[in-house]
Scaffold this active site. Structure first.
Site, mmCIF file in Angstrom:
data_model
loop_
_atom_site.group_PDB
_atom_site.id
_atom_site.type_symbol
_atom_site.label_atom_id
_atom_site.label_comp_id
_atom_site.label_asym_id
_atom_site.label_seq_id
_atom_site.Cartn_x
_atom_site.Cartn_y
_atom_site.Cartn_z
ATOM 1 N NE ARG A 53 -1.885 -2.445 2.811
ATOM 2 C CZ ARG A 53 -2.317 -3.530 2.403
ATOM 3 N NH1 ARG A 53 -3.170 -4.086 1.892
ATOM 4 N NH2 ARG A 53 -1.267 -4.732 2.749
ATOM 5 C CB THR A 54 3.467 2.542 2.257
ATOM 6 O OG1 THR A 54 2.950 2.079 3.322
ATOM 7 C CG2 THR A 54 4.301 3.789 2.337
ATOM 8 C CE LYS A 82 26.845 -3.800 -6.974
ATOM 9 N NZ LYS A 82 27.043 -2.742 -7.975
ATOM 10 N NE ARG A 103 7.571 0.888 4.597
ATOM 11 C CZ ARG A 103 6.301 0.172 4.539
ATOM 12 N NH1 ARG A 103 6.048 -1.028 4.190
ATOM 13 N NH2 ARG A 103 5.246 0.980 4.868
ATOM 14 C CG HIS A 131 4.253 3.880 8.291
ATOM 15 N ND1 HIS A 131 4.197 4.747 7.394
ATOM 16 C CD2 HIS A 131 3.732 2.790 7.747
ATOM 17 C CE1 HIS A 131 3.789 4.110 6.214
ATOM 18 N NE2 HIS A 131 3.464 2.893 6.587
HETATM 19 C C1 NCD Z 1 2.327 -1.060 8.093
HETATM 20 C C2 NCD Z 1 3.720 -0.921 8.399
HETATM 21 O O1 NCD Z 1 4.471 -1.086 7.020
HETATM 22 O O2 NCD Z 1 4.228 -0.534 8.933
HETATM 23 N N1 NCD Z 1 1.772 -1.236 6.945
HETATM 24 C C3 NCD Z 1 1.389 -0.118 6.025
HETATM 25 O O3 NCD Z 1 2.331 0.518 5.822
HETATM 26 N N2 NCD Z 1 0.232 0.102 5.666
HETATM 27 C C4 NCD Z 1 1.866 -2.063 9.168
HETATM 28 C C5 NCD Z 1 2.560 -3.436 9.231
HETATM 29 O O4 NCD Z 1 3.108 -3.731 8.369
HETATM 30 O O5 NCD Z 1 2.032 -4.400 10.029
#
Ligand code: NCD
Length: 301
Positions: A53-54, A82, A103, A131
């Site tokens: 999703r993100t 590397k 991320r 997050h």
């Molecule tokens: C979350 C995350 O990646 O922290 N997911 C997200 O971005 N919607 C929650 C999770 O992974 O449990």
């Protein structure tokens, strides 16, 4: 530079501004579905950890703003493998793109990237840390589905120690004095002291009838398998809390169930069709909120 690194960076006025800009973006989505606001700009998405999703909602957001996207979905397959440092990798990407959503696997990596980046960095999750963009979309969902103005009790349930979404969400909610939090976790996955406010919050080790009947929002989270050093410990704790239809029936009729997703087994599928379920449709809110965050980072609004 307008980085988005950590929830505490926002004050109430800025949060309300982002909510209103996200609503404007949602109007674009609901009408033409397209704008040329970010035409000629490039978003880089660089993800060291899995994401559905993100990453895809960031990329959808940039496409719908008329910009272009370059992407590394598996950062472990890049020069990081590397032995390249986060500073060298992100510093390089910042010479290609106008804004970066990233991320990472470790707390603080987004801050480290921001120190060397020539363009704004947006933190799409830094290990078990924070997050903030998920929490902004959760806040947007709460505003749309209930209100940010009336007193609300939210129960944050599951892996509170490792779940980065609750770390950021609690911080955003503290900007509105109407919120109180029930933290529900097995003691091994308890919330860190720094996030607990003894004046407004309570702690539970089980989803009790008291938690269910008093909550306006039940916010379930996944036990974060990837953060466990000992797989046997994960096996022991997974499935510790399961919200099913029988439990949801104990909630107030107007209360809602949220989850940042992905779900493993912590919400039974018999909840999905109940009127309280607010986790699949609201996932779309990630697009207008991230459109607003990209436009802000590019100083287009
Ligand atoms: C979350 C995350 O990646 O922290 N997911 C997200 O971005 N919607 C929650 C999770 O992974 O449990």
């Amino acid at each position: 530079m307008r980085h988005v690194l950590s929830a505490p960076q926002f004050d109430t006025a800025e949060l309300l501004e982002i909510m209103s800009q996200s609503a404007d973006m949602e109007k674009i989505l609901d009408t033409t579905g397209y704008s040329e606001m970010a035409k000629g700009k490039i978003l880089a998405t660089f993800f060291y950890e899995p994401s559905t999703r993100t990453r895809l909602s960031f990329e959808t957001a940039m496409n719908r703003l008329g910009g272009k996207v370059i992407s590394v979905a598996d950062g472990q397959g890049s020069s990081v493998k590397k032995g390249e440092s986060i500073e060298d990798t992100m510093g390089t990407i910042s010479r290609y793109a106008d804004v970066i959503a990233m991320r990472s696997t470790k707390i603080g990596y987004a801050e480290r990237a921001a120190k060397v980046s020539l363009v704004p960095i947006i933190n799409g999750g830094d290990g078990p840390g924070e997050h903030p963009t998920q929490s902004l979309l959760d806040l947007y969902t709460i505003q749309k589905e209930i209100s940010l103005e009336k007193p609300l009790k939210i129960a944050l349930i599951g892996d509170l120690k490792n779940g980065r979404t609750v770390h950021s969400l609690q911080k955003l909610l503290r900007n509105f004095d109407n919120f109180s939090i029930d933290w529900v976790a097995p003691k091994e996955l308890d919330i860190q002291d720094e996030y607990f406010n003894p004046e407004t919050d309570r702690k539970f080790t089980e989803i009790t009838d008291e938690v269910l009947s008093e909550a306006d929002i039940i916010y379930m989270t996944r036990i974060q398998k990837e953060r466990f050093e000992n797989p046997a410990e994960y096996e022991r704790l997974k499935g510790v809390f399961i919200l099913d239809a029988a439990k949801v029936k104990k909630m107030k009729p107007e209360a809602i169930v949220m989850h940042p997703l992905p779900r493993v087994d912590e919400i039974a599928t018999d909840v999905d069709t109940l009127p309280q379920a607010r986790y699949f449709d609201p996932a779309r809110n990630g697009v207008p909120v991230r459109m607003a965050l990209i436009a802000r980072a590019l100083e287009l609004m």
